[in-house]
Design a protein around this motif. Structure first.
Motif, PDB file in Angstrom:
ATOM      1  N   ALA F  15       6.835   3.941  -7.691  1.00  0.00           N
ATOM      2  CA  ALA F  15       6.494   2.548  -7.995  1.00  0.00           C
ATOM      3  C   ALA F  15       6.797   2.239  -9.449  1.00  0.00           C
ATOM      4  O   ALA F  15       7.353   1.187  -9.766  1.00  0.00           O
ATOM      5  N   LEU F  16       6.439   3.160 -10.325  1.00  0.00           N
ATOM      6  CA  LEU F  16       6.668   2.890 -11.737  1.00  0.00           C
ATOM      7  C   LEU F  16       8.163   2.852 -12.044  1.00  0.00           C
ATOM      8  O   LEU F  16       8.624   2.009 -12.807  1.00  0.00           O
ATOM      9  N   ARG F  17       8.910   3.771 -11.435  1.00  0.00           N
ATOM     10  CA  ARG F  17      10.337   3.768 -11.733  1.00  0.00           C
ATOM     11  C   ARG F  17      11.024   2.599 -11.089  1.00  0.00           C
ATOM     12  O   ARG F  17      11.808   1.898 -11.716  1.00  0.00           O
ATOM     13  N   LEU F  99      -3.907   3.895  -1.848  1.00  0.00           N
ATOM     14  CA  LEU F  99      -4.540   4.101  -3.152  1.00  0.00           C
ATOM     15  C   LEU F  99      -3.481   4.121  -4.251  1.00  0.00           C
ATOM     16  O   LEU F  99      -3.625   3.464  -5.303  1.00  0.00           O
ATOM     17  N   ALA F 100      -2.392   4.837  -3.980  1.00  0.00           N
ATOM     18  CA  ALA F 100      -1.316   4.896  -4.967  1.00  0.00           C
ATOM     19  C   ALA F 100      -0.790   3.490  -5.244  1.00  0.00           C
ATOM     20  O   ALA F 100      -0.531   3.110  -6.390  1.00  0.00           O
ATOM     21  N   HIS F 101      -0.638   2.735  -4.183  1.00  0.00           N
ATOM     22  CA  HIS F 101      -0.130   1.378  -4.360  1.00  0.00           C
ATOM     23  C   HIS F 101      -1.078   0.552  -5.205  1.00  0.00           C
ATOM     24  O   HIS F 101      -0.670  -0.201  -6.084  1.00  0.00           O
ATOM     25  N   TRP F 102      -2.357   0.722  -4.934  1.00  0.00           N
ATOM     26  CA  TRP F 102      -3.332  -0.045  -5.702  1.00  0.00           C
ATOM     27  C   TRP F 102      -3.302   0.369  -7.169  1.00  0.00           C
ATOM     28  O   TRP F 102      -3.321  -0.467  -8.072  1.00  0.00           O
ATOM     29  N   LEU F 141      -7.385  -6.239  -0.691  1.00  0.00           N
ATOM     30  CA  LEU F 141      -6.061  -6.805  -0.423  1.00  0.00           C
ATOM     31  C   LEU F 141      -5.088  -5.698  -0.016  1.00  0.00           C
ATOM     32  O   LEU F 141      -4.338  -5.827   0.946  1.00  0.00           O
ATOM     33  N   THR F 142      -5.129  -4.606  -0.762  1.00  0.00           N
ATOM     34  CA  THR F 142      -4.202  -3.516  -0.463  1.00  0.00           C
ATOM     35  C   THR F 142      -4.485  -2.916   0.897  1.00  0.00           C
ATOM     36  O   THR F 142      -3.579  -2.690   1.691  1.00  0.00           O
ATOM     37  N   PHE F 143      -5.766  -2.673   1.166  1.00  0.00           N
ATOM     38  CA  PHE F 143      -6.076  -1.939   2.394  1.00  0.00           C
ATOM     39  C   PHE F 143      -5.953  -2.797   3.647  1.00  0.00           C
ATOM     40  O   PHE F 143      -5.735  -2.260   4.733  1.00  0.00           O
TER      41      PHE F 143
END
Ligand code: HEM
Ligand SMILES: Nc1ncnc2c1ncn2[C@@H]1O[C@H](COP(=O)(O)OP(=O)(O)OP(=O)(O)O)[C@@H](O)[C@H]1O
Ligand SMILES: Nc1ncnc2c1ncn2[C@@H]1O[C@H](COP(=O)(O)OP(=O)(O)OP(=O)(O)O)[C@@H](O)[C@H]1O
Ligand SMILES: [Mg+2]
Ligand SMILES: [Mg+2]
Lengths: 58, 242, 222, 200, 200, 222
Positions: F15-17, F99-102, F141-143
Motif C-alpha cells: 500500500a505504501l509503495r 487491518l493492514a488496509h486500515w 468502514l474498512t470492515f
C-alpha cells in the motif's frame, strides 16, 4: 527602527523565510554528504564505473 | 563549454563545482544588501511597517511561478529532446519551488491579516497559488513514489506541462476577477508604478532570491546526479554478484 | 471510425456487465447527498443553498472513484499494447475510452440528479440548472481525470496518488460549475458568464486531456 | 518485404539488456529468437512492435505499405492475452477485428480454424489456458498483417493445437509474411535462429 | 504417503468437465496429467488443492500429518504466479515463507538454487517470464510440503532452467514427496501418465 | 502469528509503495478539504458546520478508492489461492488484510485531522472530537467494505452487487460518525449516544466482516 503595531507579523515573516531557506540549505548539504558517503562505500566494495573511473570522481 | 557539453552529467558536475562557490558568495552578498535596504526602507503611508513583508513576499511569489516555468522547460526537454539532464533539473527544482510557494502563501497570509483583517480568503489569486502548492506537493509525491527515475520523469513531465496552465491563471487572476489582492505594480505594461524607495530594495531582494534559487538548484541537481550514480552502481553490483 | 465505435461499444459493454464502476459512482453520489442533511442539520434553507455544491462535489468525487482503472485494466491484460499498435491515433483512442467512460459513469449521475434534487429540497428549475451544468461539466471532469488515469499506467500506481495529482486540475471545473448553478438559483450574478466559462473549460479539457493522456501512455509503456 | 534491425541497444529499468544487436528477416522467413531467461527476447519483440524505444539503433520494414508504420503492420502476441473475461469469445475477437482492421475476416470462421468453434458464446473467463492461447492466435487470422511477433506462442497449446498452429504459420509464410518468434521449445517449423546472450 | 482420488467429477460454469476419474500416487511418484486443451487438467489440480469442490467423489491423503488438511500440505504452482510487482524478489519470497511455513528455509539460498541469486533486490515487476517462473519455483523450496501440484511448470523456462527444475523435482521425490503435474511437453523425468479426454 | 504478521506487513508495504506512502493519504485528504470551500463558498460558519462531514466523506472516499481491489488484486495474481490453502484460518487472514488496509489508509487520515481542522476553522475540542469518531469509525468502514471487496471476487462479473451492498452498509457508520462529531461541536444532542452507537457498529463489523468475507471467498474461488 520601529515596526509599529504589526511588528510581530513582519518579524514572523522574515524568521519563517530564513528558517525555510535554512532548512533547504541544510537538506541539500546533508543529502550531498549522504550520496558521497554511499559512493565511497560502493567504491570500497569494489564496484567500478563503466568508464573505469572512481565512483566518487566527478 | 557548449550546450552539448552540458548534456554530459560529468561535464555538468565539473562546471557546477567551479561556479557554485561564486554563486554562493554572490547570493549571500545580494541577500544581505537586500535585507539591509529592506530594513532601511521607509514605512508606507497606508500600510505602515507591514510593507516590509513585501520584500520577501513578492520575490517568493514570483519565484514560485518561475520555478514551475523552469520545470516546464525541463519537461519539454524530457519529452521532446530526451535530454539526460532535463529529468534531473525537473526533479531537483520541485522541492525548492514548493518551498518558495509555501513562503509566498505564508508571508501573504501574514500580510493579509493586518491589511485585510483575515489570514485567508478564498479568492482567485490566493486559490490559484494554493493549487500551485498542491501541485508541487503532488509532483514531489510522484517523484518519490516511483522507483525508476526515467519512468517518473516522463510522468512528471506530462503533469508539469498540464499544470503550466495554472501559471497564466495566477498571473492574471487579479485582472480577470475582482480580488482582494493587489494588481501587478512592478511587472506590468507601462512600467512599474511603485515608488523608488520600495522598488530598489524589492528588485535587489528579487535578484538575490533568484540567485538563491539558481544556487540551490545547481546543488540539488548535483545531488540528484550522484544519487543516480549510486543507483546504477548498486545495480551493477547486483549483477556482478551473480 | 469503426475502430473507435468498436472501442466505445466494448468499454460500455464491459462497464455495464462488470457493473462496479458506474454503479459505485451513482451510489457514492447518493451517499454524499444523503449524508449532507445530517451534517448540516435540518435547516432546509441552508440545504437548498448548498444543493448544487453538494451535487457537484458528489459528481467530482464519484468520477475520481471510477476513473482510476480506465487504462490500468487494459494495461494489465495487454490490450493497451495492441491499442497503441493500432492504426487509430492514440489520442483518438484515448478520447473514445473517455467518452465511453462518461457515457457509462457520467450520464447515470446526471440522470440521477433530479431524484437527488428532491432530497436536497431543490425546486424543478434549480434541479434542471444543476443537471445542465453537470451535463456540460462532467465531461471536463472525465477528460482531465483521464490524464491521471494515464499517469497511473506510467507510474504503476493508482488510488490516492492519482487523486492527489488530478484533483487540483479539476478545481476550476468545480468552481464554475457550482457558480453557474448558484447563479441560476439565487444569484445576483448572471448564469451566462460562469456557464460559458464552464463550457470553455470542457472544450479545453476535451483537447488537452487526450493529448496529455496519449503522451503519457506512449512514454509510459514498457 | 524485409524486416531488419541495426545495432539495436535496449535499456530497461536503468539496466542494459542487450546492445549492438543486428537481425534481418525477409518474406517467408521465420526468425526464432532463442536464449536463456532474461536475455531480452521479449524486450526485442516489444522493440520491434514499437512498445519499447531502443536506446540506440533502429528497426526498419522495407517493402511494406508506405503510409503505415511498422507497428501498424505487425501483430504482437504476448504473455498477456488482451482478453476481457466479461466478454464472450466471439465478442473478444470481433472487437479486435473491428479495432485493428476494419474490413477483414470472419470471426466465426477464424474461431473454427483454431478449434474454438464450439465455444464462441462462452465468456472468456471460462477458457482454459490453452483455449485462451488459441483465441489469441485467432486474432492473428482475423486481421491480415504481414509481420507476426510471437512471444512463446506455443506455450499451453496441446499437441493438436501445436500442429494446427504450425499450419497457420506455414500459410502466413506462404502468403509472404514474416514471423519473429521468441521461444524455448522447438517451433516445429524450419527457422533461422537469433541467439541472445545474457543472464539467466 | 499416498494421494488418491476416487470417482471424482468436476462441473465448471454449469458444464461437466470430467466424471468418474480415479488416480493414485505414492511417495516418490510423479503423476503427469496429460490431455488436450480444456480437458480438465488444471481443474483436477485445483480440486486436489481444495480450490474447487468436486461435484462427486473425494481426494484423500494417507500418511500425511494427521492434524493438517490436504491443501495445507500441498504446494500449488499455477499460471498465475502470486508475485507482487511492487515488492522485490526477496520480499516476495520471504512473505510466502512466513505466511505458508513459519520456520523453514532460507530465502537467499533458495533464490540461488533457482538461479536468481543476482536479482534478489530487483522489484518483481522487472522480471522476465522465465525469471518469474523461477521465482515461483523457489516458493516450493522455501517451505517444505510433501505434495506438489504443478500446472505446466516448465513453460517459459529455458533449457538450463528446465534442467535445474528436474533436479529440484528429483530431490523432492527422493525425500518422499509426491508430484502431480499437468503438462503438454515432456517433464524430463520418469512419470506415470494420467490421460484426460475431452474437448480441444 | 508470524503468518498474520507477514500478511499485514506485506499489505502495508504494498500500500505504501503503490499508493505512494502514507503521506499521500494526508495529501489526498488535504486536497479534498481544500476542495470544499470552492464548492461551498468561503463562508466560514458553514464550513465549520460541514467540517466533520467533509472529513468523514474524505475518509469514506479514501477507503473506497483503495478497498475495491483488496481481494481482487490478490485473486488476479493467484495469491488468494495460496492464502486459502495456507494453515491460517481464512477469517483471520481476511481480518489481517483489512487491518493492514486500515493502518495504511485509515490511520494517516486520522493523524492528519488536526491539521485539516485548522483549514476548516474547527477549534481544538471539535477537532479532537472528529478525530476520535474517525478513530472509532473508520475500522467499521474498512470492515464492512471488506465484505464487498470479497464479493467482487466471487461475482467476477458482478461488481454490481458489491456497489449495491457496501455503500449502504457504510451509510449508518457515516451518519452516526457525523452526528457524534456534530454533537460534540454544536449540538443540543449529547455526544455519548451517537458515539456509543458508532462503537457498537464498529464492533459488530469487526466480527461480521471477516466471517462474511471469508465465507464469500471460500465459495467464490474457481
Ligand atoms: C496568501 C496570500 C497571498 C498570496 C498567495 C499571494 C500571491 C502573490 C503572487 C503569486 C504574486 C505575484 C504576482 C505577479 O507577479 O503578478 C504576488 C504579488 C504581490 N502581492 Fe501577494 N499574495 C498574497 C497576499 C498578499 C497580501 C496580503 C498583500 C498586501 C496587501 C500582497 C501584496 C502583493 C504585492 C504588492 C505584490 C506585487 C505585485 C506586483 O508588483 O506585481 N499579497 N502575490
Ligand atoms: N473459471 C471457469 N469457469 C467455468 N468454466 C471453466 C473455468 N475455467 C475453465 N473452465 C472450463 O473447464 C474446462 C477445463 O478447463 P481446464 O482449465 O481444467 O483445462 P486444462 O486441461 O487445464 O486445459 P489447458 O491444457 O488448456 O490448460 C474447459 O472446457 C473450460 O472451458
Ligand atoms: N518492465 C521491466 N522493467 C525493467 N526491467 C525489465 C522489465 N522487464 C524485463 N526486464 C529485465 O530485462 C531483461 C530482459 O527481459 P525479457 O523479458 O526481455 O527477457 P526474455 O528473454 O524474454 O526472458 P524469458 O525467457 O524469461 O521470457 C531481464 O533481465 C529483466 O529483468
Ligand atoms: Mg520473455
Ligand atoms: Mg490448464
Amino acid at each position: 527602527m520601529s515596526l509599529g503595531p504589526y511588528a510581530s507579523f513582519v518579524v514572523t515573516s522574515y524568521t519563517l523565510v530564513a528558517a525555510i531557506v535554512l532548512v533547504l540549505i541544510v537538506w541539500i548539504a546533508v543529502d550531498y554528504r549522504h550520496q558521497k558517503a554511499r559512493l565511497r562505500e560502493l567504491e570500497s566494495s569494489g564496484v567500478t564505473r563503466r568508464s573505469g573511473r572512481q565512483a566518487t570522481d566527478i | 563549454m557548449t550546450l552539448i557539453d552540458l548534456a554530459n552529467p560529468t561535464k555538468f558536475l565539473a562546471l557546477t563545482a567551479r561556479v557554485l562557490p561564486w554563486l554562493t558568495g554572490a547570493t549571500a552578498i545580494l541577500l544581505l544588501v537586500g535585507f539591509y535596504q529592506a530594513a532601511m526602507a521607509p514605512d508606507d503611508y497606508q500600510q505602515g511597517a507591514t510593507v516590509k513583508i513585501m520584500f520577501v513576499h513578492v520575490p517568493n511569489a514570483w519565484l514560485s511561478m518561475f520555478v514551475w516555468g523552469v520545470m516546464s522547460i525541463a519537461a519539454l526537454g524530457t519529452l521532446v529532446w530526451r535530454h539526460p539532464l532535463a529529468d534531473v533539473a525537473a526533479k531537483a527544482a520541485a522541492p525548492i519551488g514548493a518551498a518558495f510557494t509555501f513562503l509566498a502563501l505564508v508571508t501573504g497570509s501574514l500580510w493579509g491579516r493586518p491589511m485585510w483583517g483575515t489570514y485567508w480568503e478564498w479568492d482567485a489569486r490566493l486559490t490559484s497559488v494554493l493549487i500551485l502548492f498542491l501541485m508541487y506537493l503532488g509532483l514531489m509525491a510522484l517523484w518519490r513514489a516511483v522507483e525508476d527515475p526515467s519512468r517518473a520523469a516522463r510522468a512528471a513531465a506530462v503533469l508539469t506541462l498540464v499544470g503550466a496552465i495554472n501559471l497564466p491563471i495566477i498571473k492574471f487572476s487579479v485582472d480577470w476577477w475582482n480580488t482582494l489582492h493587489q494588481p501587478a505594480s512592478v511587472m506590468r505594461m507601462g512600467g512599474p508604478s511603485l515608488d523608488r524607495a520600495f522598488l530598489i530594495p524589492l528588485l535587489v531582494m528579487a535578484i538575490g532570491f533568484s540567485l538563491l534559487f539558481v544556487t540551490l538548484h545547481l546543488a540539488a541537481m548535483r545531488n540528484e546526479i550522484l544519487r543516480r550514480r549510486v543507483r546504477s552502481l548498486q545495480m551493477m553490483q547486483a549483477s556482478q554478484a551473480a | 471510425m469503426t475502430a473507435l465505435a468498436a472501442l466505445i461499444r466494448r468499454d460500455i459493454k464491459i462497464a455495464l456487465r462488470v457493473g462496479g464502476g458506474a454503479l459505485i459512482g451513482v451510489l457514492f453520489f447518493l451517499t454524499v447527498t444523503v449524508l449532507m442533511p445530517f451534517a448540516i442539520g435540518p435547516d432546509l434553507a441552508v440545504l437548498t443553498r448548498l444543493g448544487p455544491a453538494i451535487l457537484w462535489l458528489g459528481a467530482l468525487l464519484a468520477s475520481l472513484l471510477t476513473l482510476d482503472r480506465l487504462f490500468t485494466a487494459d494495461h494489465e491484460d495487454g490490450s493497451l499494447d495492441l491499442i497503441v499498435m493500432g492504426q487509430t491515433p492514440l489520442e483518438l483512442a484515448c478520447a473514445a475510452k473517455a467518452l465511453a467512460h462518461w457515457l457509462a459513469a457520467g450520464v447515470p449521475l446526471i440522470v440521477a440528479t433530479p431524484a437527488l434534487g428532491l432530497l436536497l429540497n431543490l425546486d424543478a428549475s434549480a434541479t434542471s440548472a444543476v443537471a445542465l451544468t453537470l451535463l456540460v461539466g462532467t465531461p471536463a471532469l472525465t477528460f482531465t481525470g483521464m490524464i491521471g488515469a494515464a499517469l497511473a499506467v506510467t507510474l504503476h500506481r493508482g488510488g490516492l496518488l492519482l487523486a492527489v495529482l488530478v484533483l487540483p486540475l479539476s478545481i476550476p471545473v468545480l468552481i464554475f460549475g457550482v457558480a453557474a448553478s448558484q447563479a441560476a438559483i439565487t444569484g445576483p450574478l448572471s448564469f451566462g458568464t460562469p456557464f460559458s466559462i464552464l463550457c470553455a473549460l470542457s472544450l479545453v479539457s476535451l483537447v488537452i486531456g487526450p493529448f496529455a493522456a496519449a503522451a503519457s501512455l506512449r512514454h509510459g509503456l514498457d | 518485404m524485409r524486416l531488419s534491425g541495426r545495432q539495436i541497444s535496449c535499456i530497461r529499468g536503468g539496466r542494459g539488456v542487450f546492445a549492438g544487436l543486428d537481425f534481418e528477416a525477409s518474406s517467408g522467413d521465420v526468425l526464432a529468437v532463442v536464449g536463456p531467461n532474461g536475455s531480452g527476447k521479449t524486450s526485442l519483440l516489444r522493440l520491434i512492435a514499437g512498445l519499447l524505444v531502443p536506446a540506440a539503433g533502429s528497426v526498419l520494414l522495407d517493402g511494406g505499405e508506405a503510409e503505415r508504420t511498422l507497428p501498424e503492420q505487425a501483430h504482437y502476441l504476448g504473455h498477456r492475452d488482451a482478453l476481457k473475461p466479461a466478454l464472450s469469445v466471439r465478442e473478444n475477437l470481433s472487437f479486435w477485428r473491428d479495432f485493428l482492421g476494419g474490413a477483414a475476416g470472419d470471426a466465426e470462421q477464424c474461431l473454427t480454424a483454431v478449434g474454438l468453434g464450439h465455444a464462441t458464446h462462452l465468456p472468456a473467463a471460462y477458457l482454459s489456458a490453452g483455449q485462451r492461447r488459441r483465441l489469441s492466435i485467432a486474432r492473428l487470422l482475423v486481421v491480415r498483417r504481414p509481420v507476426w511477433l510471437l512471444d512463446e506462442p506455443t506455450s499451453a497449446l496441446d499437441t493438436a493445437g501445436h500442429k494446427l498452429f504450425v499450419g497457420i504459420m506455414r500459410e502466413h509464410l506462404a502468403s509472404g509474411g514474416i514471423i519473429v518468434a521468441a521461444t524455448h521449445t522447438p517451433l516445429g517449423i524450419e527457422a533461422r535462429e537469433l541467439r541472445m546472450g545474457g543472464p539467466a
